[in-house]
Design an enzyme around this catalytic site. Sequence first.
Site, PDB file in Angstrom:
ATOM      1  N   ASP A   1      10.371   7.648 -10.364  1.00 39.82           N
ATOM      2  CA  ASP A   1      10.453   7.015  -9.043  1.00 39.82           C
ATOM      3  C   ASP A   1      11.124   5.663  -9.217  1.00 39.82           C
ATOM      4  O   ASP A   1      10.473   4.631  -9.321  1.00 39.82           O
ATOM      5  CB  ASP A   1       9.055   6.869  -8.437  1.00 39.82           C
ATOM      6  CG  ASP A   1       9.109   6.379  -6.993  1.00 39.82           C
ATOM      7  OD1 ASP A   1      10.210   6.352  -6.413  1.00 39.82           O
ATOM      8  OD2 ASP A   1       8.057   6.004  -6.439  1.00 39.82           O
TER       9      ASP A   1
ATOM     10  N   THR B   1      -1.103   6.366  -2.925  1.00 34.40           N
ATOM     11  CA  THR B   1      -2.224   6.412  -3.859  1.00 34.40           C
ATOM     12  C   THR B   1      -2.929   5.071  -4.017  1.00 34.40           C
ATOM     13  O   THR B   1      -4.155   5.018  -4.094  1.00 34.40           O
ATOM     14  CB  THR B   1      -1.736   6.872  -5.250  1.00 34.40           C
ATOM     15  OG1 THR B   1      -1.029   8.096  -5.115  1.00 34.40           O
ATOM     16  CG2 THR B   1      -2.891   7.049  -6.204  1.00 34.40           C
TER      17      THR B   1
ATOM     18  N   SER C   1       0.861  -1.183   0.000  1.00 33.45           N
ATOM     19  CA  SER C   1       0.000   0.000   0.000  1.00 33.45           C
ATOM     20  C   SER C   1       0.893   1.228   0.000  1.00 33.45           C
ATOM     21  O   SER C   1       1.933   1.261   0.659  1.00 33.45           O
ATOM     22  CB  SER C   1      -0.919   0.004   1.229  1.00 33.45           C
ATOM     23  OG  SER C   1      -0.164   0.038   2.425  1.00 33.45           O
ATOM     24  N   GLY C   2       0.477   2.235  -0.771  1.00 41.61           N
ATOM     25  CA  GLY C   2       1.252   3.457  -0.869  1.00 41.61           C
ATOM     26  C   GLY C   2       0.374   4.676  -0.706  1.00 41.61           C
ATOM     27  O   GLY C   2      -0.770   4.591  -0.259  1.00 41.61           O
TER      28      GLY C   2
ATOM     29  N   VAL D   1      -2.401  -2.705  -3.374  1.00 42.32           N
ATOM     30  CA  VAL D   1      -2.196  -3.892  -4.200  1.00 42.32           C
ATOM     31  C   VAL D   1      -2.578  -5.117  -3.373  1.00 42.32           C
ATOM     32  O   VAL D   1      -2.051  -5.307  -2.273  1.00 42.32           O
ATOM     33  CB  VAL D   1      -0.739  -4.006  -4.689  1.00 42.32           C
ATOM     34  CG1 VAL D   1      -0.592  -5.190  -5.642  1.00 42.32           C
ATOM     35  CG2 VAL D   1      -0.297  -2.725  -5.377  1.00 42.32           C
TER      36      VAL D   1
ATOM     37  N   LYS E   1      -4.850  -3.863  -8.442  1.00 41.80           N
ATOM     38  CA  LYS E   1      -4.465  -2.518  -8.017  1.00 41.80           C
ATOM     39  C   LYS E   1      -5.709  -1.650  -7.981  1.00 41.80           C
ATOM     40  O   LYS E   1      -6.489  -1.622  -8.941  1.00 41.80           O
ATOM     41  CB  LYS E   1      -3.439  -1.903  -8.980  1.00 41.80           C
ATOM     42  CG  LYS E   1      -2.005  -2.287  -8.712  1.00 41.80           C
ATOM     43  CD  LYS E   1      -1.054  -1.428  -9.520  1.00 41.80           C
ATOM     44  CE  LYS E   1       0.398  -1.782  -9.217  1.00 41.80           C
ATOM     45  NZ  LYS E   1       1.345  -0.898  -9.921  1.00 41.80           N
TER      46      LYS E   1
END
Length: 541
Positions: free
Chosen positions: A268, A141, A138-139, A144, A158
Amino acid sequence: MGHSLRAAALLAFVVLSILVSLLISSVQQFGGRISHLTNATRAGHEESASLRGALIYQLNERRREIVPLLLLHGGDGDDDAGGLPGESRLSAQHGQPLDPISDSSVWNEIAHGSRAARLDEMGCDSLVDMQAVEVLGSGYTKLVVKVNLAGGQPVALKLVNEKGIDMSKCVEDFKDPHGCRELVSYKLKKELVLLQRLQHPNVIKLKGHCAGEAEKGRLTVILEQGAPLQMIQLLQSPWEDRFRVCLDLVRLLHFLSRSPLGSVALLDFQPRQFVTVSGSLKLTDLDDASAAETPCQTDADCGLQFPHRNFSLPCSSRGVCEDLGEKRNIYNAYRYFFTYLLPHQAPPGLTHLVDHIMNSTGELKADINETLEAFERILHLYRSGLHLDNLPPSVFTDYTVMPGTGASGSVDYRCWPSYSQQGCVLSVHSAREAAFICSSHPQCSSFTLTGQKTWTGRLLASFRSSSAQLVPDEASEVYVKKTERPAVKEDLARVGAELQAAFAACEGRDRADTHPVLVNATLLRLSAALAAVHRRPVGHT
């Protein structure tokens, strides 16, 4: 009496005046409050309209980022009006119309499929009766999740992270959860487009997507299942596997430098953006990929800055920084991957080539074409065994081979890095290289080749420090040092006993009932053991 009446009248007048004064004051205060409330309501509406306008602006900007990616491979002539999946008409309101291209049908190819672009076979129906297994990551935005579909097929999903930082900050700024979900989902929509446009063996495979129509901004992308790249585990792997990761990465960067979208830079660039699928490295996070060129007027505008190094690139005659994205990708590959994975325990015959790669990429002296060529040359030499030409020719003659036999029993010594945690298993080009390795290990007395191969086609050899029990195995060969005479004699006594038992089992039977494979294998092992004892080649009579 008259005075009393006048006094009463005067008192009544005073009281009436006071009451009228109080009434007037109350009316004024009430009117002031009404005016204040009216002004506050008007200010609230103005603030709400301002926030909504700012959100609409952000939505339009995000969509304009995606549309050029779609138009690079335009539609097939369909005139159907289409928009981004799960997108509302919010972004076309308030007098801020999108560019004409933003209402074209190009996205319809992605959202619904067309003759020109058919993404996949999986849609919302494929997610019915799925079973969630675990959260893979998890990030800010995205979220997953690993799931098993109804048929048992594992995939990765996603979707927008409703609890992520991007979503929380957007709601705090714009006070509109539905609009924020739509805004945050644009990163996922952009990634969906890039996954379609940038199809490559080292990019995660897009299997499908599900765009919610009822709730705007609901989008789920369906991907092949991969394992997160574990750098610590990879550092403990054999050099061949670490080289594979670096080679896959260079092949990917070579593709990105000349992709259908132009030169694509990974803004990134971190190991967490990659996964492995059946041993192959694959890029799985593309929302921060950019195909935009950097404009410039002088070379000073084309600087690449990293924590410990800075580089300056030329400004081309077209007014853009030359190969800026490609060089950024190469140096990030050097500092995040090559530095840790490539030099350590490289084969001696290849270290000079590895050192050349480290120098050329660390100083940005080579472009991606030259870097890929250097990697492919190492692969060719390593796979063909040409880097082993300097091995002493006599090393192989110190071993006796026992074909058709394998070794069993417990393992008595380990080496690092090994393909097996239970013993010493290494990759070799041939029995000759295995003999050289065994001779360099003081504790090694024998090795076995089983026919198992690595991704390069090289053989897996198992090394031992003591004589193991020999068993019939048509796919294996055991090589024993000729100096290990006591161990060979022990094998000879054991094989002789097995041979006597085999013939005893055959007594009283017809010849057709005997087991020829068992007898032949035992005789072959007896011959090999005798040859070792008398220092004669196997098969010599």
